[in-house]
Design a protein around this motif. Sequence first.
Motif, short mmCIF file in Angstrom:
data_model
loop_
_atom_site.label_atom_id
_atom_site.label_comp_id
_atom_site.label_asym_id
_atom_site.label_seq_id
_atom_site.Cartn_x
_atom_site.Cartn_y
_atom_site.Cartn_z
N LEU A 36 39.29 35.21 46.30
CA LEU A 36 38.83 35.33 44.92
C LEU A 36 39.62 34.42 44.00
CD1 LEU A 36 38.33 39.21 44.60
CD2 LEU A 36 36.66 37.47 45.26
N LEU A 37 40.92 34.31 44.25
CA LEU A 37 41.76 33.42 43.45
C LEU A 37 41.39 31.96 43.70
CD1 LEU A 37 45.11 35.31 43.94
CD2 LEU A 37 44.15 34.75 41.70
N SER A 38 41.16 31.61 44.97
CA SER A 38 40.84 30.22 45.30
C SER A 38 39.50 29.80 44.70
CB SER A 38 40.82 30.02 46.82
OG SER A 38 39.73 30.72 47.42
N LYS A 39 38.58 30.75 44.53
CA LYS A 39 37.28 30.47 43.92
C LYS A 39 37.32 30.57 42.39
CE LYS A 39 33.67 30.38 45.98
NZ LYS A 39 32.79 29.29 46.50
N LYS A 40 38.50 30.98 41.87
CA LYS A 40 38.70 31.16 40.43
C LYS A 40 37.82 32.26 39.85
CE LYS A 40 40.61 26.61 39.34
NZ LYS A 40 41.11 26.39 40.71
N TYR A 41 37.46 33.22 40.69
CA TYR A 41 36.75 34.40 40.19
C TYR A 41 37.73 35.34 39.47
CZ TYR A 41 32.94 33.04 43.34
OH TYR A 41 31.94 32.37 44.00
N ILE A 42 38.97 35.34 39.92
CA ILE A 42 40.04 36.05 39.23
C ILE A 42 41.20 35.07 39.08
CG2 ILE A 42 39.33 38.31 40.16
CD1 ILE A 42 41.65 38.17 42.13
N ASP A 43 42.18 35.43 38.23
CA ASP A 43 43.29 34.51 38.02
C ASP A 43 44.61 35.28 37.91
OD1 ASP A 43 43.07 35.76 35.58
OD2 ASP A 43 42.64 33.96 34.41
N ARG A 44 45.69 34.56 37.78
CA ARG A 44 47.04 35.08 37.56
C ARG A 44 47.39 36.23 38.52
NH1 ARG A 44 45.13 35.07 32.27
NH2 ARG A 44 45.42 37.33 32.17
#
Length: 501
Positions: free
Chosen positions: A104-112
């Motif tokens: 999810l982070l790598s797809k930028k669906y979520i961050d930080r």
Amino acid sequence: MPTSANYKALQSHYDVVLIGGGIMSATLGTMLHELDPNLKIVIFERLGRFARESSAAWNNAGTGHSAFCELNYTPENEEGSIDISKAESIAEQFEISKQFWSYLLSKKYIDRPKDFINSCPHMSLVFGKDDVDFLRKRYEKMIQSELFKGMEFTTNHDKLRQWIPLIMDKRKDNEVLAATKMDLGTDVNFGTLTRKMGRFLAEDSQTDVYLYHDVKDIDPLSDGKWSVKVKDRMHYKLSDVTADFVFIGAGGYALPLLESSDIPESEGYGGFPVSGQWLVTHNPELIAKHQAKVYTKAGVDAPPMSVPHLDLRIIDGEKALLFGPFAGFSTKFLKEGSYLDLPESVNQKNIKSLFGAWWHNLPLTKYLVQQVAMTKVQRMQHLREFVKDAKAEDWELKIAGQRVQIIKKSEEEGGKLEFGTEVVVNKSGTIASLLGASPGASTAAFAMLQVLEKCFPEKVQNEWKEKLTEMIPTYGQKLADNPELIKNIRKYSKEILELDN
């Protein structure tokens, strides 16, 4: 996140209805969206935001359960050997969660990632010769598994003062105690993580999200679909939608909703609600002396969920220490539920299970009564078994979440109390529900993979397989027997999740 003022009109039919705005529904919704972006998905949450119940930060201990420190996952057999099979299974399940979050982070669906996961050593601590012998045997067995390589064990007081200075303060040099330590442990804010996924679903996908919407009933239709009755709690309006597939991820309310579906698989299930409380401190001097999650053994007749532990918590960037849990009892199935939840859950199909579980768990009933009656003075006495000079003015009492333990039919006992999580699916795979508590949120990704495999087996084996492997690189592989795979996947998730160890 949408508000009641800007909801678009509720459609009459959805491919997928997800009930509850906790980590389970958010995880399944995100997975299904990735596997088939054309699916019409809706999430109904009865409260005003995602993760207000069990997934909320202070409603759980935030332990990323990897079986590094939880002694109840490694029972000692009658012949004296330690069984680590459950520990290995739970460790693998948490690795699946870390991979999914990394995706999810790598797809930028979520961050930080630091908002929701941080490195935090996991430790087991025991007192007295017998328990020290047990912990040593457990350690010797666990380090034979690739999943637990790097675990340390010590009985040395100087080493323990380095690991847990707050707990070692004021201890006598002749006290017999031991600890194990795994630096790979984590502290997880499941509430923040859930809301990040919920925000993605509401704002950046085609998923419809309806807050303040309470599902009241689920009924089968003649064509194999489901009729879902939903109440808009802001406007006191009832609506009916139909769905091809329904997932009940409503925490304690999953049980009554599952029963309303009348599927044969729901028969005989009951629920036993248990509440909890923590002692919490924000004193920076105390926090500086304790930078780990430290679990010990549960007391006699205490349920596994009541294992005492002193934990570092990192919530919204601020550190605190948490001690507990202290068990309690309420007839509510949710923290913001009704006192009628338990009595209204009793019916002819589960009353035998409920009575059998109660009769065969009388010591647990006694334990809960004693816990409910405890004063803060008595709770502080328990804390001082960990922190010798703990001062009452440094610690406040905080109410934890509400858990509903599963009660299942049992031929021998009538009913049996279960402390794990269980996915219940009907024969046609058109409705699924998650029941139970521990290890819960930590293994959400694994649990939702079970839902996919049971309810969409052909798609999982064919058109969804490549995407599942992209989301979870080790999907379908066993880690315990593959040292190189463990090393590579932990390196992968460590980098993306920005973990320190």
